[in-house]
Scaffold this motif. Sequence first.
Motif, PDB file in Angstrom:
ATOM      1  N   SER A 282      15.623 -23.151  -8.246  1.00  0.00           N
ATOM      2  CA  SER A 282      14.634 -22.102  -8.017  1.00  0.00           C
ATOM      3  C   SER A 282      14.787 -20.987  -9.046  1.00  0.00           C
ATOM      4  O   SER A 282      13.807 -20.399  -9.509  1.00  0.00           O
ATOM      5  CB  SER A 282      14.809 -21.505  -6.618  1.00  0.00           C
ATOM      6  OG  SER A 282      14.793 -22.514  -5.656  1.00  0.00           O
ATOM      7  N   TRP A 283      16.027 -20.712  -9.396  1.00  0.00           N
ATOM      8  CA  TRP A 283      16.303 -19.655 -10.372  1.00  0.00           C
ATOM      9  C   TRP A 283      15.730 -20.043 -11.730  1.00  0.00           C
ATOM     10  O   TRP A 283      15.006 -19.280 -12.363  1.00  0.00           O
ATOM     11  CB  TRP A 283      17.829 -19.450 -10.450  1.00  0.00           C
ATOM     12  CG  TRP A 283      18.266 -18.240 -11.233  1.00  0.00           C
ATOM     13  CD1 TRP A 283      17.511 -17.144 -11.579  1.00  0.00           C
ATOM     14  CD2 TRP A 283      19.568 -18.024 -11.779  1.00  0.00           C
ATOM     15  NE1 TRP A 283      18.252 -16.259 -12.284  1.00  0.00           N
ATOM     16  CE2 TRP A 283      19.535 -16.762 -12.430  1.00  0.00           C
ATOM     17  CE3 TRP A 283      20.760 -18.741 -11.763  1.00  0.00           C
ATOM     18  CZ2 TRP A 283      20.653 -16.221 -13.074  1.00  0.00           C
ATOM     19  CZ3 TRP A 283      21.859 -18.197 -12.402  1.00  0.00           C
ATOM     20  CH2 TRP A 283      21.810 -16.960 -13.047  1.00  0.00           C
ATOM     21  N   PRO A 289      15.704 -15.064  -8.359  1.00  0.00           N
ATOM     22  CA  PRO A 289      17.127 -14.792  -8.628  1.00  0.00           C
ATOM     23  C   PRO A 289      17.988 -15.196  -7.436  1.00  0.00           C
ATOM     24  O   PRO A 289      17.511 -15.155  -6.293  1.00  0.00           O
ATOM     25  CB  PRO A 289      17.168 -13.281  -8.859  1.00  0.00           C
ATOM     26  CG  PRO A 289      15.890 -12.742  -8.369  1.00  0.00           C
ATOM     27  CD  PRO A 289      14.897 -13.843  -8.308  1.00  0.00           C
ATOM     28  N   PRO A 290      19.230 -15.610  -7.681  1.00  0.00           N
ATOM     29  CA  PRO A 290      20.108 -16.093  -6.600  1.00  0.00           C
ATOM     30  C   PRO A 290      20.195 -15.126  -5.438  1.00  0.00           C
ATOM     31  O   PRO A 290      20.162 -15.553  -4.282  1.00  0.00           O
ATOM     32  CB  PRO A 290      21.456 -16.249  -7.287  1.00  0.00           C
ATOM     33  CG  PRO A 290      21.127 -16.446  -8.713  1.00  0.00           C
ATOM     34  CD  PRO A 290      19.865 -15.698  -8.998  1.00  0.00           C
ATOM     35  N   ALA A 291      20.302 -13.828  -5.701  1.00  0.00           N
ATOM     36  CA  ALA A 291      20.461 -12.873  -4.598  1.00  0.00           C
ATOM     37  C   ALA A 291      19.244 -12.949  -3.676  1.00  0.00           C
ATOM     38  O   ALA A 291      19.383 -13.033  -2.445  1.00  0.00           O
ATOM     39  CB  ALA A 291      20.628 -11.460  -5.147  1.00  0.00           C
ATOM     40  N   ARG A 296      16.678 -14.748   1.327  1.00  0.00           N
ATOM     41  CA  ARG A 296      15.551 -15.464   1.937  1.00  0.00           C
ATOM     42  C   ARG A 296      16.069 -16.584   2.849  1.00  0.00           C
ATOM     43  O   ARG A 296      15.558 -16.792   3.953  1.00  0.00           O
ATOM     44  CB  ARG A 296      14.655 -16.087   0.851  1.00  0.00           C
ATOM     45  CG  ARG A 296      13.711 -15.126   0.159  1.00  0.00           C
ATOM     46  CD  ARG A 296      12.545 -14.721   1.017  1.00  0.00           C
ATOM     47  NE  ARG A 296      11.656 -15.832   1.372  1.00  0.00           N
ATOM     48  CZ  ARG A 296      10.898 -15.861   2.458  1.00  0.00           C
ATOM     49  NH1 ARG A 296      10.933 -14.866   3.321  1.00  0.00           N
ATOM     50  NH2 ARG A 296      10.099 -16.888   2.704  1.00  0.00           N
ATOM     51  N   ILE A 297      17.082 -17.301   2.344  1.00  0.00           N
ATOM     52  CA  ILE A 297      17.669 -18.386   3.159  1.00  0.00           C
ATOM     53  C   ILE A 297      18.110 -17.845   4.510  1.00  0.00           C
ATOM     54  O   ILE A 297      17.833 -18.429   5.563  1.00  0.00           O
ATOM     55  CB  ILE A 297      18.877 -19.020   2.427  1.00  0.00           C
ATOM     56  CG1 ILE A 297      18.425 -19.902   1.269  1.00  0.00           C
ATOM     57  CG2 ILE A 297      19.748 -19.824   3.402  1.00  0.00           C
ATOM     58  CD1 ILE A 297      18.036 -21.300   1.633  1.00  0.00           C
ATOM     59  N   ARG A 298      18.788 -16.688   4.485  1.00  0.00           N
ATOM     60  CA  ARG A 298      19.285 -16.130   5.752  1.00  0.00           C
ATOM     61  C   ARG A 298      18.140 -15.758   6.679  1.00  0.00           C
ATOM     62  O   ARG A 298      18.273 -15.823   7.900  1.00  0.00           O
ATOM     63  CB  ARG A 298      20.158 -14.902   5.467  1.00  0.00           C
ATOM     64  CG  ARG A 298      21.500 -15.310   4.906  1.00  0.00           C
ATOM     65  CD  ARG A 298      22.322 -14.110   4.502  1.00  0.00           C
ATOM     66  NE  ARG A 298      22.576 -13.209   5.617  1.00  0.00           N
ATOM     67  CZ  ARG A 298      23.121 -12.000   5.454  1.00  0.00           C
ATOM     68  NH1 ARG A 298      23.433 -11.573   4.239  1.00  0.00           N
ATOM     69  NH2 ARG A 298      23.339 -11.234   6.487  1.00  0.00           N
TER      70      ARG A 298
END
Lengths: 370, 270
Positions: A282-283, A289-291, A296-298
Amino acid sequence: MTIAADFSEETSEDGAITLRFSGDLSIAAIGDLPERLRDSCGEAQWLDLSEVGYMDTVGAWLIYRTASNWNAEIQGGDDEANRLIHAIGNVAPASDVRPDPPNPIIRILTDVGEATTIAFTTLTGLVGFFGAIMLAAFRLMLHPGRIRWNAVIQRFDVVGVRALGIIGLMSFLIGLVIAQQGAVQLRQFGAEVFTVNLVGRLTMRELGVLMTAIMVAGRSGSAFAAQIGTMKLTEEIDAMRTIGVSPVEALVLPRFIAAVLMMPLLGFFASVVAIIGGGLLSWVELDIPPATFFSRIREVVPLTDVYVGLVKAPVFGAIIAVTGCYQGMQVKGNAEDVGKRTTAAVVQAIFLVIVLDAFFAVFFTWIGWN
Amino acid sequence: MIGEDPIQFDRHYEGPIICVKGLRNSFGTQVVHEGLDLEVRRGEIIGVVGGSGTGKSVLMRSIIGLQTPDEGDVKVFGQSLLGRSDAQTIEVRKRWGVLFQGGALFSTLTVAENVMVPIREFYPNMDRDFRREVAKYKVCLSGLPPDAAPKYPSELSGGMRKRAGIARALALDPDLLFLDEPTAGLDPIGAAGFDNLTRELQQTLGLTVFLITHDLDTLHAICDRVAVLADRQVIAVGTIEELLALDHPWIQQYFNGPRGRMASSGKQLA
């Protein structure tokens, strides 16, 4: 050097035919002589061996058989040739080289019937074996001192720790592929951002544990079957029984415990690595960006998804251990059977895992964990 | 320089059938053979004895080319085989048959088909029906009942499997037969039957037999000479009477131990 075997026909005045053999009547020199003999004149009264060089049992058999088929007399052979022909004549040849093939319809019916009974006996056998493991586990709980911790911990290492590398690599690639394929499809609606949902929920809920189970079945389920099967062949299992050691306690339980405890850890590890793989793609591909990706995952992956994975994993581990050990214990006869049983263990484990996964999917939706 | 053409087998060769000189075999640091010499004469049954781990099977494997020795020379039918390719030694390899300890039958083929394997391999042009005929009588020549030919090895008893192994070893009408512990695991009746079979086949077919055995009865009953393996060498070769005259402790223990005396008295009674 060998001289090719040959023969010539002579008809005497009274009409008697003599076949005069020459050359070596041996396996190396006989060539197409049997065919030519079959296609020749037919009935000869005399077989003349006076010009034959070396003769072995193949030649002796040919002469003996031809003579007895045609009722011909053998003449002119040296002592050694006569002795060989005599020795050959003393054995009655065998009837056939293969057993008669059965009627095809009956064969198909037998195959279907056998496959059905095997399917049922395997299923009942697996359930019975699971019961035996539970009984042994219960007995051990009453006498905790008898638990073989060394064996259990060694299995942890083999089933769990040593699988981390391959399972990590596999999950990472799966995460990448899901994110990439998802992004391509979702881009058509301008909804690339939902790639995060796809990767997070799919791996946590389904693929992480399922792919891990398949890998563990291939890696450890097969090893269980092969190890126990080989011990069965070498009578180690019988030796254990006579000494009073229960093979279920000593061999099966450590493997069972290891598979049941390691599967959730491996499954969770696989899901996390797959999410990392998806995040990386995705990055690079979607500029998330990873952050942002992980926050978003959480948000989008509910905790129940993690529970779903963690509930299924030990059940899958149990299935793998039970099929592997059961098939190993069923080995009898020869080394070929070990191979067959190992294959059966892996195929049945993967099949049962997928069937149960379908049941779990329905069940979790039903209780509202969707 | 050794050419690539197959070396030829000479049927009229009269010298020693097997001639091993200065053989050395080792596995890692463990030396099994060191300067081992052995000659096997034409038409004899030579028994090879020795304690466990003295390398009887390794010696056989060195002769038939399954094990490459560190040093030494192995001649079979007067032809040196070491350092030659399979293609070069094919004519010589056709002339021997091997019975392995467990029979080593191919489990997916019937007994008769097992016998047909070497024939098909070495003489692919032989007429198919005739090949079957040859296989069928070879099965019976080795003392199996006629209905054993279409059976699979798993359906046979240990003794029958050994006989099936002999049938396959005899498939090409060899001049030389290697038997690795043929009577191990057989009951006394089966073992005596196998001894008789070996003797009969040796006499009818004019075979030379290289026989590894632990069976004292076999040694007394059928062996013309016995080679004793100990201390990494063949320490003595001769008839049992000749060996008994020697003063080697292992030989004395072997032949004069309780079992050895029993076997020899059995022979005198017979």
